[in-house]
Write a protein that holds these residues in place. Structure first.
Motif, short mmCIF file in Angstrom:
data_model
loop_
_atom_site.label_atom_id
_atom_site.label_comp_id
_atom_site.label_asym_id
_atom_site.label_seq_id
_atom_site.Cartn_x
_atom_site.Cartn_y
_atom_site.Cartn_z
N VAL A 48 0.85 -1.19 0.00
CA VAL A 48 0.00 0.00 0.00
C VAL A 48 0.89 1.24 0.00
O VAL A 48 1.89 1.32 0.71
CB VAL A 48 -0.92 0.01 1.24
N GLY A 49 0.56 2.20 -0.85
CA GLY A 49 1.32 3.44 -0.92
C GLY A 49 2.52 3.39 -1.85
O GLY A 49 3.36 4.29 -1.84
N VAL B 106 0.43 6.40 -10.58
CA VAL B 106 -0.57 6.22 -9.52
C VAL B 106 0.09 5.59 -8.31
O VAL B 106 1.14 4.95 -8.41
CB VAL B 106 -1.76 5.35 -9.99
N ARG B 107 -0.53 5.76 -7.17
CA ARG B 107 -0.04 5.18 -5.92
C ARG B 107 -1.04 4.11 -5.47
O ARG B 107 -2.25 4.34 -5.45
CB ARG B 107 0.10 6.28 -4.86
N THR B 108 -0.54 2.94 -5.15
CA THR B 108 -1.43 1.84 -4.78
C THR B 108 -2.15 2.14 -3.47
O THR B 108 -1.57 2.66 -2.52
CB THR B 108 -0.65 0.53 -4.64
N ILE B 109 -3.44 1.78 -3.43
CA ILE B 109 -4.23 1.95 -2.21
C ILE B 109 -4.57 0.60 -1.59
O ILE B 109 -5.19 0.55 -0.53
CB ILE B 109 -5.52 2.75 -2.50
N LYS B 110 -4.21 -0.48 -2.27
CA LYS B 110 -4.33 -1.84 -1.73
C LYS B 110 -3.04 -2.59 -2.08
O LYS B 110 -2.32 -2.23 -3.02
CB LYS B 110 -5.51 -2.58 -2.37
N ARG B 111 -2.74 -3.64 -1.30
CA ARG B 111 -1.59 -4.47 -1.64
C ARG B 111 -1.90 -5.22 -2.95
O ARG B 111 -2.99 -5.75 -3.13
CB ARG B 111 -1.31 -5.48 -0.53
N VAL B 112 -0.92 -5.24 -3.84
CA VAL B 112 -1.09 -5.90 -5.14
C VAL B 112 -0.03 -6.99 -5.27
O VAL B 112 1.16 -6.69 -5.37
CB VAL B 112 -0.97 -4.90 -6.30
N PRO B 113 -0.41 -8.28 -5.25
CA PRO B 113 0.58 -9.34 -5.40
C PRO B 113 1.21 -9.32 -6.79
O PRO B 113 0.61 -8.84 -7.75
CB PRO B 113 -0.23 -10.63 -5.19
N TRP C 107 -6.28 -2.60 -6.21
CA TRP C 107 -6.05 -3.97 -6.70
C TRP C 107 -7.28 -4.41 -7.48
O TRP C 107 -8.42 -4.26 -7.01
CB TRP C 107 -5.78 -4.87 -5.51
N VAL C 108 -7.10 -4.96 -8.68
CA VAL C 108 -8.21 -5.42 -9.51
C VAL C 108 -8.14 -6.94 -9.62
O VAL C 108 -7.17 -7.51 -10.15
CB VAL C 108 -8.15 -4.79 -10.92
N HIS C 109 -9.16 -7.59 -9.09
CA HIS C 109 -9.21 -9.05 -9.15
C HIS C 109 -10.66 -9.49 -9.03
O HIS C 109 -11.58 -8.67 -9.19
CB HIS C 109 -8.32 -9.65 -8.05
N GLU C 110 -10.93 -10.75 -8.73
CA GLU C 110 -12.29 -11.28 -8.81
C GLU C 110 -13.24 -10.64 -7.81
O GLU C 110 -14.46 -10.75 -7.98
CB GLU C 110 -12.28 -12.80 -8.65
N HIS C 111 -12.74 -9.98 -6.77
CA HIS C 111 -13.62 -9.32 -5.82
C HIS C 111 -14.29 -8.08 -6.43
O HIS C 111 -15.37 -7.67 -5.98
CB HIS C 111 -12.85 -8.91 -4.55
N ASN C 112 -13.67 -7.49 -7.44
CA ASN C 112 -14.26 -6.29 -8.04
C ASN C 112 -14.29 -6.32 -9.57
O ASN C 112 -14.61 -5.32 -10.20
CB ASN C 112 -13.54 -5.03 -7.56
N CYS C 113 -13.99 -7.47 -10.15
CA CYS C 113 -14.01 -7.62 -11.61
C CYS C 113 -14.64 -8.95 -11.96
O CYS C 113 -14.24 -10.00 -11.44
CB CYS C 113 -12.60 -7.52 -12.18
N GLY C 114 -15.64 -8.94 -12.83
CA GLY C 114 -16.31 -10.17 -13.25
C GLY C 114 -16.58 -10.17 -14.74
O GLY C 114 -16.10 -9.32 -15.48
#
Length: 516
Positions: A30-31, A38-45, A80-87
């Motif tokens: 984060v950060g 852009v600056r990350t607002i969630k951890r991105v693996p 972070w963009v993954h299955e929790h917010n992308c379908g």
């Protein structure tokens, strides 16, 4: 200037100017400030995606310049963009593809015949060329697989193979079906095509087929269907007719011993690369697959096509959502429409079985950064390179066209590769990001890691590291490296999976239809 402003941006990758997501090339806390501003607002693996601009709820998520899904909710830049917010966007209507048949066909710059690359292969009497010279023990039913295994084990134990240096070995290809099937139905038809395809694959120098005797998949029906008569390199027997297990094993061993001197007569000779039929596979895909190993393999496939060879793309559920890129390359409308018809069959097949096409990405795929089947498919289709799509085949059909072709298969790798080998593939390349362990007798399998971590971690399984593309090696150079490796393995160099002994249990014909 503050310490934060002076820190170098993290390693990230924006694949296309139209994209609204980028890929993390390492774990991002984060950060973290990124190269995209852009600056990350969630951890991105690592291998996963983050938004480079705000994405409205219901709006398309774009990677590779293509739609990979739709936002389930508003996504902020740096999230972070993954299955929790992308379908898949089912709530917003179906994803419509413009098939644009044949609009993207580009002519192939063929290498002149006299300047084609060459390899050392086994030229067969029917004109095909093998990269290996095996004796295969095939079975007509699961009830005879144990006996087939016993025959192969006894031959290996005897040490007689050491007397025949031109024979790569003996392989018992066991199967799990063969009975309680309608001989007029789809299971019988596929099993018949697949079995005969293996028996006639150019990597087979000789074949013995073992049955029980009372099964649904009758050996005489197979021989009648293909007009086959027994000869010095093709023998059949059934356990019930020979007189039981022990007698069949003894008869099988004697049949192999009689066949070995004949199979050993085959010798490698210089042949053009146009005789190669390359099966393209990917398994255990991750967020790097569509960036490194898959497009690099696509470059190698293009090189092979330019040298007159054949490359087979398969795994239909894993080109779903990317098929519109292939129809643009169809050499004519009929080829493109055949592919679309197969896609529609799969949609119906999934619906009839209370499933959906987006079930395909596995837990491992998702851990590696892939979110939807659309994203996975765009990366998987990259294995097919850029040349025209010359033909579309059903499962295990003999591949007769040169150049880039497609075969309808499931996405499950052993089943898919089995269909390709039955179609005539004499060499196979398999990309993996999670670390798939796989081999494919009688066809050698070359494993290509999508990232350096898995390459070094599984060095005994991986032949080529595709991860160095992330470190600056061009896709063109990596593709050339893969092509040259293909030529060496085709000439007899053992792949890692061959060194480990893989391939005896990976014969898995597609079972579709009713089993009674």
């Amino acid at each position: 200037m503050s310490d934060v402003m002076s820190r170098p941006a993290a390693r990230t990758l924006l694949l296309n100017p139209q994209d609204n997501v980028a890929v993390a090339l390492g774990n991002l806390d984060v950060g973290t400030d990124t190269a995209e501003g852009v600056r990350t607002i969630k951890r991105v693996p690592k291998g996963h995606k983050f938004a480079v601009k705000p994405i409205a709820s219901g709006a398309a998520v774009v990677k590779f310049g293509q739609i990979i899904g739709f936002a389930k909710e508003a996504i902020a830049a740096g999230d972070w963009v993954h299955e929790h917010n992308c379908g898949m966007g089912e709530d917003h209507g179906a994803f419509e593809r413009d098939y644009a048949f044949c609009e993207g066909v580009q002519p192939v710059d063929f290498v002149p015949v006299g300047k084609q690359a060459t390899f050392q292969g086994f030229r067969r009497s029917n004109g095909t060329v093998g990269t290996r010279n095996y004796v295969g023990i095939l079975t007509s039913v699961n009830c005879s697989t144990t006996v087939a295994g016993f025959i192969a084990k006894e031959v290996e134990r005897s040490g007689i193979l050491e007397q025949y240096p031109n024979v790569d070995g003996i392989v018992a290809l066991k199967q799990a079906n063969g009975c309680v099937i309608d001989y007029r139905g789809v299971i019988f038809d596929i099993l018949k095509k697949t079995t005969w395809g293996y028996a006639t694959n150019p990597n087979m120098g000789g074949v013995i087929m073992v049955g029980l005797g009372c099964e649904g998949f009758q050996i005489p029906r197979l021989k009648e269907a293909y007009g086959v008569t027994e000869n010095e390199t093709f023998r059949t027997m059934t356990i019930q007719e020979v007189g039981g297990t022990k007698k069949t094993v003894e008869a099988g061993v004697e049949a192999v011993k009689a066949m070995l001197p004949i199979v050993n007569r085959a010798k490698r000779e210089t042949v053009p690369a146009s005789e190669l039929m390359l099966a393209l596979q990917c398994g255990g895909s991750d967020g790097y697959s569509g960036i490194t190993a898959n497009p690099a393999l696509g470059v190698a496939a293009d090189i092979l096509v330019r040298h007159g060879g054949t490359a087979i793309l398969s795994e239909t559920p894993e080109i779903y959502g990317a098929e519109h890129l292939l129809t643009r390359r169809a050499k004519n409308r009929a080829v493109g429409e055949k592919l679309v018809e197969i896609i529609h069959w799969w949609e119906d097949y999934a619906a009839r079985n209370n499933m959906e096409m987006n079930n395909n990405p596995s837990p491992g795929n998702k851990l590696g950064g892939l979110t939807t089947i659309l994203e996975k498919s765009l990366g998987a289709a990259a294995k097919g390179g850029t040349t025209p799509l010359n033909a579309v085949y059903h499962y295990a059909d003999p591949v007769t066209e040169k150049g880039f072709v497609f075969m309808d298969t499931p996405g499950y790798d052993p089943v898919s590769a089995t269909g390709q080998v039955a179609g005539g593939a004499n060499i196979l390349c398999f990309t993996t990001g999670r670390g798939s362990a796989y081999g494919c007798k009688p066809t050698p399998s070359i494993k290509i890691a999508t990232n350096s971590d898995i390459y070094h971690k599984m060095i005994d399984d991986m032949d080529i590291n595709g991860g160095d593309v992330l470190d600056g090696k061009s896709l063109e150079d990596k593709g050339q490296e893969i092509f040259e490796h293909i030529l060496r393995v085709a000439s007899g160099e053992k792949s890692k999976s061959e060194q480990l002994g893989y391939g005896d249990n990976e014969f898995v014909p597609w079972q579709i239809g009713a089993t009674f």
